[in-house]
Design an enzyme around this catalytic site. Structure first.
Site, PDB file in Angstrom:
ATOM      1  N   GLY A  13       0.798  -1.221   0.000  1.00 24.97           N
ATOM      2  CA  GLY A  13       0.000   0.000   0.000  1.00 24.97           C
ATOM      3  C   GLY A  13       0.826   1.264   0.000  1.00 24.97           C
ATOM      4  O   GLY A  13       0.441   2.268   0.597  1.00 24.97           O
ATOM      5  N   ALA A  14       1.963   1.249  -0.697  1.00 23.13           N
ATOM      6  CA  ALA A  14       2.896   2.382  -0.644  1.00 23.13           C
ATOM      7  C   ALA A  14       2.680   3.412  -1.750  1.00 23.13           C
ATOM      8  O   ALA A  14       3.505   4.291  -1.931  1.00 23.13           O
ATOM      9  CB  ALA A  14       4.336   1.866  -0.700  1.00 23.13           C
ATOM     10  N   GLY A  17      -0.436   7.951   0.959  1.00 22.21           N
ATOM     11  CA  GLY A  17      -0.669   7.979   2.400  1.00 22.21           C
ATOM     12  C   GLY A  17       0.523   7.597   3.259  1.00 22.21           C
ATOM     13  O   GLY A  17       1.668   7.951   2.964  1.00 22.21           O
ATOM     14  N   ILE A  18       0.255   6.886   4.333  1.00 23.33           N
ATOM     15  CA  ILE A  18       1.289   6.526   5.298  1.00 23.33           C
ATOM     16  C   ILE A  18       2.340   5.628   4.661  1.00 23.33           C
ATOM     17  O   ILE A  18       3.534   5.783   4.909  1.00 23.33           O
ATOM     18  CB  ILE A  18       0.653   5.849   6.524  1.00 23.33           C
ATOM     19  CG1 ILE A  18      -0.168   6.870   7.331  1.00 23.33           C
ATOM     20  CG2 ILE A  18       1.720   5.220   7.421  1.00 23.33           C
ATOM     21  CD1 ILE A  18      -0.984   6.268   8.460  1.00 23.33           C
ATOM     22  N   GLY A  19       1.906   4.686   3.838  1.00 23.97           N
ATOM     23  CA  GLY A  19       2.860   3.798   3.186  1.00 23.97           C
ATOM     24  C   GLY A  19       3.862   4.546   2.344  1.00 23.97           C
ATOM     25  O   GLY A  19       5.075   4.265   2.385  1.00 23.97           O
ATOM     26  N   LYS A  38      -1.940  -1.721  -5.576  1.00 30.31           N
ATOM     27  CA  LYS A  38      -2.838  -2.081  -6.677  1.00 30.31           C
ATOM     28  C   LYS A  38      -3.050  -0.984  -7.705  1.00 30.31           C
ATOM     29  O   LYS A  38      -3.521  -1.262  -8.813  1.00 30.31           O
ATOM     30  CB  LYS A  38      -4.213  -2.480  -6.126  1.00 30.31           C
ATOM     31  CG  LYS A  38      -4.219  -3.761  -5.311  1.00 30.31           C
ATOM     32  CD  LYS A  38      -5.646  -4.278  -5.147  1.00 30.31           C
ATOM     33  CE  LYS A  38      -6.572  -3.224  -4.584  1.00 30.31           C
ATOM     34  NZ  LYS A  38      -7.971  -3.707  -4.513  1.00 30.31           N
ATOM     35  N   ASP A  70      -1.843  -7.396  -5.468  1.00 27.22           N
ATOM     36  CA  ASP A  70      -3.054  -7.506  -4.659  1.00 27.22           C
ATOM     37  C   ASP A  70      -2.716  -8.498  -3.560  1.00 27.22           C
ATOM     38  O   ASP A  70      -2.532  -9.691  -3.824  1.00 27.22           O
ATOM     39  CB  ASP A  70      -4.217  -8.014  -5.511  1.00 27.22           C
ATOM     40  CG  ASP A  70      -5.534  -8.065  -4.744  1.00 27.22           C
ATOM     41  OD1 ASP A  70      -5.501  -8.116  -3.492  1.00 27.22           O
ATOM     42  OD2 ASP A  70      -6.601  -8.083  -5.387  1.00 27.22           O
ATOM     43  N   TYR A 164     -14.543  -4.164  11.538  1.00 27.91           N
ATOM     44  CA  TYR A 164     -13.255  -3.504  11.298  1.00 27.91           C
ATOM     45  C   TYR A 164     -12.279  -3.809  12.420  1.00 27.91           C
ATOM     46  O   TYR A 164     -11.097  -4.086  12.176  1.00 27.91           O
ATOM     47  CB  TYR A 164     -13.466  -1.994  11.166  1.00 27.91           C
ATOM     48  CG  TYR A 164     -12.181  -1.212  11.008  1.00 27.91           C
ATOM     49  CD1 TYR A 164     -11.350  -1.421   9.920  1.00 27.91           C
ATOM     50  CD2 TYR A 164     -11.789  -0.259  11.953  1.00 27.91           C
ATOM     51  CE1 TYR A 164     -10.164  -0.717   9.762  1.00 27.91           C
ATOM     52  CE2 TYR A 164     -10.608   0.452  11.808  1.00 27.91           C
ATOM     53  CZ  TYR A 164      -9.805   0.226  10.704  1.00 27.91           C
ATOM     54  OH  TYR A 164      -8.633   0.918  10.556  1.00 27.91           O
ATOM     55  N   LYS A 168      -8.558  -5.454  11.977  1.00 28.47           N
ATOM     56  CA  LYS A 168      -7.308  -4.780  12.370  1.00 28.47           C
ATOM     57  C   LYS A 168      -6.606  -5.540  13.495  1.00 28.47           C
ATOM     58  O   LYS A 168      -5.377  -5.633  13.514  1.00 28.47           O
ATOM     59  CB  LYS A 168      -7.592  -3.340  12.809  1.00 28.47           C
ATOM     60  CG  LYS A 168      -7.948  -2.390  11.695  1.00 28.47           C
ATOM     61  CD  LYS A 168      -6.882  -2.316  10.599  1.00 28.47           C
ATOM     62  CE  LYS A 168      -5.630  -1.585  11.017  1.00 28.47           C
ATOM     63  NZ  LYS A 168      -4.686  -1.399   9.874  1.00 28.47           N
TER      64      LYS A 168
END
Length: 274
Positions: A13-14, A17-19, A38, A70, A164, A168
């Site tokens: 997920g880079a 955002g945070i990634g 993705k 993915d 959720y 998590k």
């Protein structure tokens, strides 16, 4: 060790955002960054692709390998790990950042969203860890870092969004178990922000409706800087921790966090799970 120069980071997920912030912080050291995400074509609401993120990593001083991944697909993850090893010779750090979110009650949670959150968060984290571990076990200072909250079995963290929370906490349970399983060989830790973090994903949760406002949060760079502190520590002794970003920075002597505020005049809004 205070630098990630020459280290290879596989970050899920880079692309945003945070990634991406963690990727750019490591890139400034001269690290190799695998952008495993993705998004290959621009999204109408979410900025950034694996290719635009790769350009930013290169501009920051790192080496980038953008890979369409993915993390729900086992063969795709394994292929990405193999390509990483072929390109950079190994993997030093895995950052399990990719996550799906749907903050809704039981009656309002479609099973499609329930399945997505569990497939991406809990299963995807386990899969990526499993796929990277053979390489991590060969590394000099290996780390796995989950972007997940401290485990807390208090009702208030489950009742508003049980699906959720379960998903998590699945990531966090990977920390608990893998830290023990690989103690002394791989550092496995979690990192979570004290406040909400201003990302495009946050805006999609309802900022326009006045539910959540980025003005009351901090920038992704605070999490990135905290991650850098963790990932430059000795992974064989720094393990099994559920870190909070401001506490990590305080341990490194950084106590003035005003520069991370989106709007210094606005009160900070705590993130959920804290």
């Amino acid at each position: 060790m205070s630098s990630l120069k020459g280290k290879t980071l596989f970050i899920t997920g880079a692309s945003r955002g945070i990634g991406k912030a963690i990727a750019l912080r490591a890139a400034r050291d001269g690290a190799n960054i695998v952008i495993a995400a993705k998004t290959t074509d621009p999204h109408p609401k979410l900025p950034g692709t694996i290719y635009s993120a790769a350009e930013e990593v290169e501009a920051a001083g790192g080496k980038a390998l953008p890979l369409l991944v993915d993390i729900r697909e086992e063969e795709g993850v394994k292929a990405a790990v193999a390509q990483t090893v072929a390109t950079f010779g190994g993997i030093d750090i895995l950052v399990n950042n990719a996550s799906a979110i749907n903050i809704s009650g039981t009656l309002e949670t479609p099973m499609k969203r329930y399945d997505l959150m569990h497939q991406v968060n809990a299963r995807g984290t386990f899969l990526c860890s499993q796929a990277c571990l053979p390489e991590l076990l060969k590394a000099e200072n290996p780390h796995i870092l989950m972007l997940s909250p401290p485990l807390n079995m208090t009702e208030k963290w489950f009742a508003p969004h049980v699906a959720y929370t379960m998903a998590k906490y699945g990531m966090s349970m990977c920390v608990l178990g893998m830290a023990g399983e690989f103690h002394g060989r791989v550092g496995v830790n979690a990192l979570w922000p004290r406040t909400i973090i201003a990302t495009a994903a946050l805006a999609m949760l309802g900022e326009g409706e006045g539910l959540i406002s980025a003005r009351n949060g901090r920038t992704p760079e605070i999490v990135a800087d905290a991650a850098h502190v963790i990932l430059t520590r000795d992974g064989k002794s720094t393990t099994g921790n559920f870190f909070i970003d401001d506490e990590v920075l305080a341990s490194a002597g950084v106590t003035d966090l005003s520069g991370y505020a989106v709007d210094p005049s606005a009160p900070l809004y705590p993130d959920i799970f804290l």
